[in-house]
Enzyme design. Structure first.
Site, short mmCIF file in Angstrom:
data_model
loop_
_atom_site.label_atom_id
_atom_site.label_comp_id
_atom_site.label_asym_id
_atom_site.label_seq_id
_atom_site.Cartn_x
_atom_site.Cartn_y
_atom_site.Cartn_z
N CYS A 134 43.71 46.77 40.33
CA CYS A 134 42.36 47.24 41.27
C CYS A 134 42.88 48.62 41.98
O CYS A 134 43.82 48.37 43.01
CB CYS A 134 42.00 45.94 41.99
N CYS A 137 42.05 48.38 45.70
CA CYS A 137 43.01 47.40 46.45
C CYS A 137 44.34 47.72 46.70
O CYS A 137 44.78 47.94 47.73
CB CYS A 137 42.92 45.96 45.72
N ASP A 138 44.89 48.38 45.44
CA ASP A 138 46.40 48.54 45.46
C ASP A 138 46.44 50.16 45.48
O ASP A 138 47.98 50.55 45.59
CB ASP A 138 46.86 48.05 44.27
P1 FAD Z 1 36.68 34.84 41.96
O1 FAD Z 1 37.90 35.18 42.87
O2 FAD Z 1 37.18 35.11 40.52
O3 FAD Z 1 36.80 33.40 42.12
C1 FAD Z 1 36.11 32.55 41.18
C2 FAD Z 1 36.64 31.16 40.87
O4 FAD Z 1 35.92 30.39 39.85
C3 FAD Z 1 38.12 31.15 40.19
O5 FAD Z 1 39.04 30.06 40.77
C4 FAD Z 1 37.95 30.74 38.98
O6 FAD Z 1 38.80 30.09 38.24
C5 FAD Z 1 36.81 29.49 39.10
N1 FAD Z 1 36.02 29.35 37.68
C6 FAD Z 1 35.71 30.18 36.76
N2 FAD Z 1 34.99 29.46 35.84
C7 FAD Z 1 34.95 28.42 36.30
C8 FAD Z 1 34.01 27.29 35.83
N3 FAD Z 1 33.46 27.14 34.63
N4 FAD Z 1 34.03 26.11 36.60
C9 FAD Z 1 34.68 26.09 37.96
N5 FAD Z 1 35.47 27.19 38.25
C10 FAD Z 1 35.40 28.26 37.33
N6 FAD Z 1 39.71 42.72 46.33
C11 FAD Z 1 39.92 43.03 47.51
O7 FAD Z 1 38.78 43.27 48.50
N7 FAD Z 1 40.85 43.59 47.97
C12 FAD Z 1 42.14 43.40 47.43
O8 FAD Z 1 43.22 43.84 47.95
C13 FAD Z 1 42.21 43.00 46.12
N8 FAD Z 1 43.21 42.59 45.38
C14 FAD Z 1 43.22 42.15 44.07
C15 FAD Z 1 44.30 42.17 43.39
C16 FAD Z 1 44.36 41.39 41.94
C17 FAD Z 1 45.56 41.37 41.25
C18 FAD Z 1 43.11 40.93 41.57
C19 FAD Z 1 43.00 40.24 40.07
C20 FAD Z 1 41.80 41.05 42.33
C21 FAD Z 1 41.74 41.77 43.64
N9 FAD Z 1 40.66 41.94 44.31
C22 FAD Z 1 40.91 42.37 45.80
C23 FAD Z 1 39.60 41.44 43.94
C24 FAD Z 1 38.94 40.09 44.53
O9 FAD Z 1 40.08 39.07 44.28
C25 FAD Z 1 37.62 39.77 43.69
O10 FAD Z 1 36.49 40.80 44.01
C26 FAD Z 1 37.03 38.37 44.54
O11 FAD Z 1 38.23 37.55 44.55
C27 FAD Z 1 35.90 37.93 43.75
O12 FAD Z 1 35.46 36.71 44.62
P2 FAD Z 1 34.63 35.63 43.66
O13 FAD Z 1 34.65 34.35 44.47
O14 FAD Z 1 33.34 36.44 43.10
O15 FAD Z 1 35.61 35.34 42.39
#
Ligand code: FAD
Length: 309
Positions: A134, A137-138
């Site tokens: 990202c 982010c990084d």
């Molecule tokens: P997610 O965080 O993806 O959470 C979704 C959850 O649902 C997961 O736990 C998943 O396992 C679960 N899930 C999936 N399918 C199912 C299912 N069928 N049933 C039940 N549960 C399920 N953003 C920033 O703003 N700053 C940062 O510094 C940053 N650094 C990052 C570094 C890395 C390495 C990564 C990978 C991402 C980073 N991001 C950062 C991006 C940020 O993490 C995401 O934008 C954010 O987490 C999205 O939130 P979300 O709740 O939409 O989804």
């Protein structure tokens, strides 16, 4: 049955749970693991008002905030199938992998996304220690350093342009013979003095000294292996929404993202979605959290307007 059932315990799902519970409606959340992608993150410096945190800390804080309210947490479970209500106001069903079926008047889908990995040696080992996904982010962690971007589509070229303004030098590696990004982006990229573009360059290995990344190896068009010394590799070969289980229900975009309107509503009445799993642009924690709040308020609005069928 639940009034609001949230699927996914990342930032979007946690935020939706807090907002729904604060309306006093019966709220449940299906959580594979609290934090979602945040659990895979090291330093976080753009969660506004918190100067610095890390993935495990923020994930624990999300969980603690949800658990402060009367929310039914269904943990270590994945949703497998969605059965939309036959009519507006009816009950939707969500089947879990355990075999249980949960019912709810509104569902908020917040299952997030995952970055496609290169699948080469060193990538897992050095994740967050030089391997990043990202740039928003990084990027700033690599100020003044040398990085590579793997991927020549729009996201790879955007990342290279973004990083070129921060780091010392960017090498963009595209495995095919030409970049796939929009022409304006390519023009901008080629105008930057500290960028090298390599086509027909297949990244085959990420190298390190046990602590951090020190370089990478790619196979060139000549069939030979070449080495680059650098401190960071940004992998930009696709962000894949976790929406395979929804096929044939809510409308998905060509990229598999759940199509939502500006209220977080999907194509099916009473089903809402939030965060990285949706068409909302820019996949970030603050955006997912805002999205979760919006979807929960929209679900509440639906509950007070649409009579139970
Ligand atoms: P997610 O965080 O993806 O959470 C979704 C959850 O649902 C997961 O736990 C998943 O396992 C679960 N899930 C999936 N399918 C199912 C299912 N069928 N049933 C039940 N549960 C399920 N953003 C920033 O703003 N700053 C940062 O510094 C940053 N650094 C990052 C570094 C890395 C390495 C990564 C990978 C991402 C980073 N991001 C950062 C991006 C940020 O993490 C995401 O934008 C954010 O987490 C999205 O939130 P979300 O709740 O939409 O989804």
């Amino acid at each position: 049955p639940f009034d609001v059932l949230i699927i996914g315990g990342g930032p979007a799902g946690a935020s939706a749970a807090v907002y729904a519970a604060r309306k006093g409606v019966r709220t449940g959340i299906v959580v594979e693991r609290f934090g979602g992608q945040v659990m895979d993150t090291d330093g976080i410096e753009n969660f506004i008002s918190v100067k610095e945190t890390d993935g495990p800390k923020l994930s624990a804080a999300l969980e603690a905030h949800v658990r402060q309210y009367d929310v039914d947490v269904i943990s270590s479970q994945r949703a497998q199938e969605l059965f939309p209500a036959a009519q507006p106001g009816g009950l939707h069903g969500v089947a879990l992998e355990s075999g249980a079926i949960l019912h709810a008047r509104t569902v908020i889908i917040a299952t997030g996304a995952h970055w496609r990995h290169l699948g080469v040696p060193g990538e897992e080992e050095y994740r967050n220690r030089g391997v990043a996904y990202c740039p928003h982010c990084d990027g700033p962690f690599y100020k003044g350093k040398r990085v590579a971007v793997a991927g020549g589509g729009n996201s790879g070229v955007e990342a290279a342009i973004d990083l070129a303004g921060i780091v010392a030098h960017v090498t963009l590696l595209q495995r095919g013979s030409h970049l796939k990004a929009d022409k304006v982006l390519q023009d901008k990229l080629y105008s930057m003095p500290n960028v090298t573009v390599l086509t027909e360059a297949l990244t085959t290995r990420i190298e390190g000294n046990g602590k951090n990344v020190t370089g990478l190896t790619y196979r060139g068009g000549d069939g030979a292996d070449h080495h680059l010394d650098l401190e960071g590799v940004f992998v930009q070969i696709g962000l894949l929404p976790n929406t395979g289980w929804l096929k044939g229900t809510v409308k998905l975009s060509d990229f598999g993202e759940i199509v939502v309107n500006d209220h977080g509503a999907t194509s099916i009445p009473g089903i809402f979605a939030a965060g990285d799993a949706t068409t909302t642009p820019y996949k970030q924690i603050v955006i997912a959290i805002g999205d979760g709040a919006k979807a929960a308020l929209s679900a509440f609005d639906y509950l007070i307007r649409v009579p139970a069928a």
